[in-house]
Enzyme design. Structure first.
Site, PDB file in Angstrom:
ATOM      1  N   GLY C 150       0.823  -1.196   0.000  1.00 44.41           N
ATOM      2  CA  GLY C 150       0.000   0.000   0.000  1.00 44.41           C
ATOM      3  C   GLY C 150       0.858   1.247   0.000  1.00 44.41           C
ATOM      4  CB  CYS C 151       0.129   4.661  -1.174  1.00 42.12           C
ATOM      5  SG  CYS C 151      -1.541   4.854  -0.524  1.00 42.12           S
ATOM      6  CG  PHE C 152      -1.183   5.934   3.876  1.00 41.64           C
ATOM      7  CD1 PHE C 152      -0.758   7.254   3.968  1.00 41.64           C
ATOM      8  CD2 PHE C 152      -2.518   5.700   3.568  1.00 41.64           C
ATOM      9  CE1 PHE C 152      -1.639   8.312   3.753  1.00 41.64           C
ATOM     10  CE2 PHE C 152      -3.405   6.746   3.347  1.00 41.64           C
ATOM     11  CZ  PHE C 152      -2.975   8.057   3.441  1.00 41.64           C
ATOM     12  CB  THR C 154       5.435   2.459   0.315  1.00 40.73           C
ATOM     13  OG1 THR C 154       4.834   1.328  -0.317  1.00 40.73           O
ATOM     14  CG2 THR C 154       6.781   2.740  -0.315  1.00 40.73           C
TER      15      THR C 154
END
Lengths: 345, 345, 345, 345
Positions: C150-152, C154
C-alpha cells in the site's frame, strides 16, 4: 413590526447553504423554514457541518411550505424541478425568488430549445421579472415572482449593458470568454468535478451551446436597438468560487478609455454593488461578497474594447443577488444584510 | 561516435532545471557543463533538491564555457542578459539555442519598442532562426543560432498557422485569450506569485502590451498575405504549468468543422508533437510532455471559428521545444529523448 | 531475445494508467494486453485522453488473458475483486503483481478482521511475497505472486525499518501521522473527492481503523524483536499526488542525529530508490518518480526521533513499485524504465 | 454613548486587513485611524483592493496615534517591532492588543532564548495578559495590555487544556503535529511562499525549534501540575487559511471517548467560539470565522488519545481573537461583530 418570515426550498446545494449563511445575520428577516425532500428530519448542520451550533434547524419536507406563515420563499432547486414549485405556489400569499433557470428566458419555446425540456408552466413567463437589480430595480420591487439571473449572465450583462444601451458597439461579434469556479457545477460529485480532474488543470466546456448564452443574448437584446449575437465560452478554473469574464467588443465610433470609464461610472451610479475599478479585478477581490467589479479599457492598437467583469458566483451570481432581490421585494434597503467585505485572501 | 556535449548556461531558473530533467535521460547527449554566476561552486542538486543523487554536478561560472569542449549550448537566461552571451559566443564552434526573447523578433527596432531596451547585438537578428520546428524545421537544421519561441506564442502560432497560411480567416480582429500557469512568471518570488495572491484566484494581466503580442503577430504575418492584427490577453491561473489559449477568428468563406479538422490534420502531418484532438484539451492532457493539443470548431450560430491550443509552458513552451530544436540542429531524430507521456493527474 | 510481454488487468483507474505511462517507455517489455470489463472495445486513449497518439490500444475483456502469451500480469483492480483473479490465474505460466490489498496481510483471518470481507483464496497467502524490494528483494526475484504494498505502508515501513530492525526504539507508542494526495482515493468521483470539498481544505479521515494500519504494523513486527503497536492517522491534502508521513518514535538508548543518518545510509546502501536527504523532503521532491525521500533527526529537548518519509503514491506507492517488482521477477535490473526525474514544479 | 474609537497600527499585512474586514461591520466600534509607515498617504483600498468603496481611509504615519482620541489600539506589527510601540504607548490612555509574539512568553529571558533577540521592554511582561479568552476571560477584561496568542498555540492549547487542567494525560511525550495555510507566513513574498513551491506540495518546516513550541508549552505548564514537554511539528499546506493540529497524548487512567467528550463539553460551556464536534473537523468548517472546532477520541487498540483542533489562522488565530479580546476589554459582549458564519466552500 416583526421580522419577515423566509422559507428556503432546497437545502442540500450550494445556493441553499449560501442563502442561509447570509440570511442568518440579516437584521430584518428570519429563516422560518428550510426544506429538503431527501434529508428531511435531519438537522441543517448535519449536512453543512460548518453551521454546527449556528443553524441547527431540522429540515422539513416541502409540504410544510403551505402550513407555514411566510413572506417570501427562495427556490434553491435544479432547473426543471423549480417550475413545478412555481406553478404550485404562484397564487400563494408569499413572494417567490426562483434561483433556477426556469423563468429567465423570453418564452417557453426558447426554454425548450436551449434546455431540451418541455416547460410545464407557461403562465409564469408573463409575470416573472428578470432579477438583475441594476437593470430592473423598479420592476423587481413590484414583482411577486423574480427569476434570479444565472452566474455567467450576471458578469456578462453587467459588463456589457452600458455599451449596448448606448449603442456604442457592434452588436454582432461580441466575445465573452468566461472562467468559473467549480461550485458553479453544483454540490453533486461528478467526473468533471473530481478533484484530480480539476486541480492544477484548466479547460473549456460547453462550447457553442451553454444555456447561459441565450440568457445573456436575450437580456442584452432588450437593451440594444440592434440584434445582438455573441460568442460565449465558459472554462473551468481550479478554484471554489468566482467568475471572471473577459469581454471583447468593437466600438462603432471613436472612444477613449476615459470616455468608457465615465460612461460606466454614470451608468452604475446609485448601484452600490457594482464597482468600476482602476485595476483589472481578480476574483478574490469580490470573494464571498455581493460585489461585481468591472474594469474597462480601449486598445488603440487593435481598436477593441476589453471589459473585465468579476463576481462570486455563489453570491452576486446566486444567493446574494437573490437576497438583494428579496430586499427590494420586501421594501427593505437593497444592501441590508449584504455588507460583507470580500474575503481576501 | 560518442555522445554530443551540451552546456546549460543559467541553472537556477525553471527552464534550466527542466532542460536538465529531460536531458539527463536523453540517449544521445551528455550534460558537460552547467553554469550559474550566483551559485557557482554549489551542486545543482543543492538548488533543485529533487535532483539529489541524480544530478549532483557542481555549478561552474560562465567563464568555463570557453574552456569546455561543447557541441551545443542552451542559454537559460533572462531577456536582456542573453544577448550579451550570444554576442560573445556567436563565433564559437558550438551551436546556440537561446531560450530568452532576445532574438525572436524581426529587428532590433521592434525589440526596442516592445522590450523598452536597447539591443546590443544587431547582427544576431540576421542569423537567428525562430525555433518553431512545425514551421521552420529545415532552417533550424541548418542554423547555428536558434531563438526558442515564447510560451504563449507557441500556443497561438500553432493554433492559427493553418488558418493564416491558407488565408481562411480575416487577418484583423483575431482574439487570443490565454491562460497560463505560474511557472511562466519565473523562479523568483514576487508579489504576483505569492501563494495567497494566486491560490483560489484568477486575473488578467499585461493587457494590451504583453511582449508576446508582437512575437505572435510578427510570426503570423510571415504566413499571411494580409497584415495581421490581434488582441492578446494573458491571465494567471492557480496552477504550476500549462497554457490554454482560446482563439477566436472569423472565416472569409464558408467552412465546416470537418473542413477545419481536415486542414489541421493535413497541416501537421509528420509533426509528431502536435495532436489534433476530438475533445477540448485540458492542460493536464499535455503536462510535463512536449505535446501541443489543438481542438478546432466552427460555430454556425455566430459564424466564429474557435481554436483551443494547450501546451506545458515549461516543455513545449520552453525546454522541450529547445531540445526538439537541439535534436534537429545535431542531426538527431526530432523526438529523441522527448517521448515522455503527459503526467495526468 | 525479444521483449517480455506484459498484461494489465484493469485500465480505468489511476494505477492502470500510471503503469501504462511508465511501461510505454520501458526498454525491455511491451504491453501486450490491457483489459477492462466496463470499457472493452474502446481505445485506452479514449478513457485517458492524454495518451492520444501514444497508446491507442483497444481494451479487451479479461477473458483475453488466457488467450494471450504473457510473461507477467499486473492486477490493477480494487481489493476484493483482485483475489478472484489471483485464484484463477495463479497456476498459469505468467507471473502476477497484485496492486490490491488482497494478499498483503498475514492471513485470511487478519484480512477478514480489517477488510470486513471473507477471503476466497486462502492458498494465495502461502506463496504471496510482500513486494517491498528494499526489504524483500531476493524473495521477490523468486516469486510468482507479489503483493504490491500500500501507499501509506511504503512510507511508514521504509521510514521505520532501520530503527526497528536494530531494536533502537520503543516498539509501542510509535506515531505515524500521514498526509496524502487525492489520487489515493481512486478515480471514481465521490463526496470526499468533490473538488470544493478538498480544495483549500484539509482534514483527517479513517481515524483508528484505516486498513493500512495493520499492513504497517504486521510488516514492522517481522523486523522487530518486540511486538509493535502504532497509531496511524491519515489526512487528505488538496494535492493530486504524494504522501508525506511524519513519524515519531522514542529511542531506547542514547542516539544522535548523526548516528541515525549513518544508520539509514548504511541500511539503504544499494537501494537506488531510497534517498536519505539533508533537508525535510517535500512531496514535489519525488513527484512522478519512484523515489522515497527520508529525513531523520533527533530532538534533544524532547527525546523524540522524528522521521519524515515522502513518496509519490501513484509511483513508489503503486505503479512504480510494481514495475520495480516486475523488473526483479523478470531478471532485469531493478531500475530499468524507472529513471524518471521528479517533476518539480 | 457613541461608538468606541479604534486604531490599527500596521495596515499592510494580513492581520491588519483582516482586522479591518471584521471591524468595518462591528456595531459598537469605529475605525478612527489606520497607520502604515511605508504606505502613509495612500488609501487603505489602494493596498487591499477588495476594500474599494468600502474602506477608502487614507493611511497615516504612526505619529498620528498620539494626536487621535482612541479607546483601543491593535498592534498588527512584526515581532521585534511591536515591543517598541508597547513601550511607547503603555502609559497612554488607550488599551492595547498586541498581535505579535513580543509579550506572550513568560519572561524576557525565555523570549531571548527562542526569538534570538534582546527584549527592550521587560516591564511589559508584568502587565501583559495572554489573550486566550477561553482560559483568561476575567483577566482580559481588566487588562490594559493583551498579548494575542499565536495561531498554532491557539489550536494546541484549546485542544489540550481540558486534559492538562484535569491531569488526565502524561505531561511528557505529547505530540502536536500541525498543518497551516500559507497566510501564516505573512504578506511578504519569499521563496517558501512562491506559488510553485507550495501548490500541489506539502512539507514540514521549523522542526524542533519553532517559536510557538515554547508558547504552547509555557501556557500548558500553567494549567498542569506536572512539567509539560511537547513535540511540535508545523507543516505547510497549499491553502490560504486554516490550521489543523493533530494531537496525541497518553492517558494516565482509564477513559472512554464518551468521558472525553463530556469533559470537553463541560470545560468549554459558556465559551461560544469553541465547538466540540461529532466529526473530524476540516479547516473549511471554520474558514473566515472565529470558531475553533475540536474533536476528541480514544483509541482502545493503542491506548492513545487523539485530539483534532481546527481554526482559521487569520481569525481565531489572529484578528478575530484580537477583536474577541477587544470586546472583553471594552465591556462589550464577547461575540459582538464576530458572528460571521464560516465560508464553506
Amino acid at each position: 413590526m416583526g421580522k419577515k418570515k423566509i422559507g428556503i426550498i432546497g437545502a442540500t446545494g450550494y445556493t441553499g447553504s449560501e442563502l442561509v449563511r447570509i440570511l442568518v445575520n440579516h437584521p430584518e428577516v428570519e429563516i422560518a423554514l428550510i426544506t429538503s425532500e431527501s434529508r428531511a428530519g435531519e438537522k441543517f448542520s448535519d449536512i453543512h457541518t460548518s453551521f454546527r451550533g449556528i443553524v441547527d434547524i431540522v429540515l422539513q419536507p416541502a409540504s410544510q411550505v403551505e402550513k407555514t406563515d411566510l413572506d417570501l420563499v427562495f427556490l434553491a432547486l435544479p432547473h426543471g424541478v423549480s417550475m413545478d414549485f412555481v406553478k404550485k405556489y404562484h397564487q400563494k400569499p408569499f413572494k417567490i425568488v426562483d434561483l433556477s433557470g426556469d423563468f429567465r428566458l423570453d418564452s417557453p419555446e426558447v426554454y425548450h430549445e436551449w434546455y431540451q425540456k418541455e416547460h410545464v408552466y407557461h403562465e409564469g413567463f408573463d409575470s416573472a421579472v428578470f432579477g438583475l437589480p441594476e437593470l430592473n430595480r423598479e420592476n423587481i420591487k413590484q414583482s411577486e415572482l423574480v427569476a434570479n439571473p444565472g452566474c455567467f449572465p450576471t458578469t456578462a450583462i453587467l459588463g456589457l449593458a452600458p455599451l449596448l444601451s448606448e449603442g456604442l458597439v457592434e452588436s454582432r461579434g461580441i466575445i465573452v470568454d468566461s472562467k468559473t469556479g467549480v461550485t458553479g457545477a453544483g454540490v453533486k460529485p461528478k467526473e468533471v468535478t473530481h478533484f484530480p480532474n480539476v486541480n492544477d488543470n484548466f479547460k473549456a466546456y460547453g462550447l457553442k451551446k451553454h444555456r447561459h448564452t441565450i440568457e445573456i443574448q436575450d437580456t442584452l437584446n432588450k437593451l440594444s436597438s440592434e440584434e445582438v449575437s455573441l460568442q460565449f465560452t465558459p472554462h473551468l478554473l481550479p478554484v471554489d468560487r468566482g467568475i471572471l469574464s473577459t469581454i471583447y467588443a468593437r466600438p462603432v465610433k471613436e472612444l477613449t478609455t476615459a470616455d468608457l470609464n465615465a460612461l460606466y461610472l454614470r451608468y452604475y451610479e446609485g448601484h452600490p454593488f457594482v464597482r468600476i475599478t482602476p485595476e483589472a479585478p481578480s476574483i478574490k477581490d469580490v470573494r464571498a461578497s455581493n460585489y461585481c467589479n468591472i474594469f474597462i479599457t480601449f486598445d488603440e492598437r487593435t481598436g477593441n474594447i476589453i471589459v473585465l467583469s468579476a463576481i462570486d458566483n455563489l453570491v452576486k451570481g446566486a444567493a446574494g443577488q437573490a437576497i438583494q432581490n428579496m430586499n427590494l421585494m420586501l421594501g427593505l434597503d437593497e444592501t441590508t444584510g449584504l455588507k460583507q467585505v470580500p474575503v481576501n485572501p
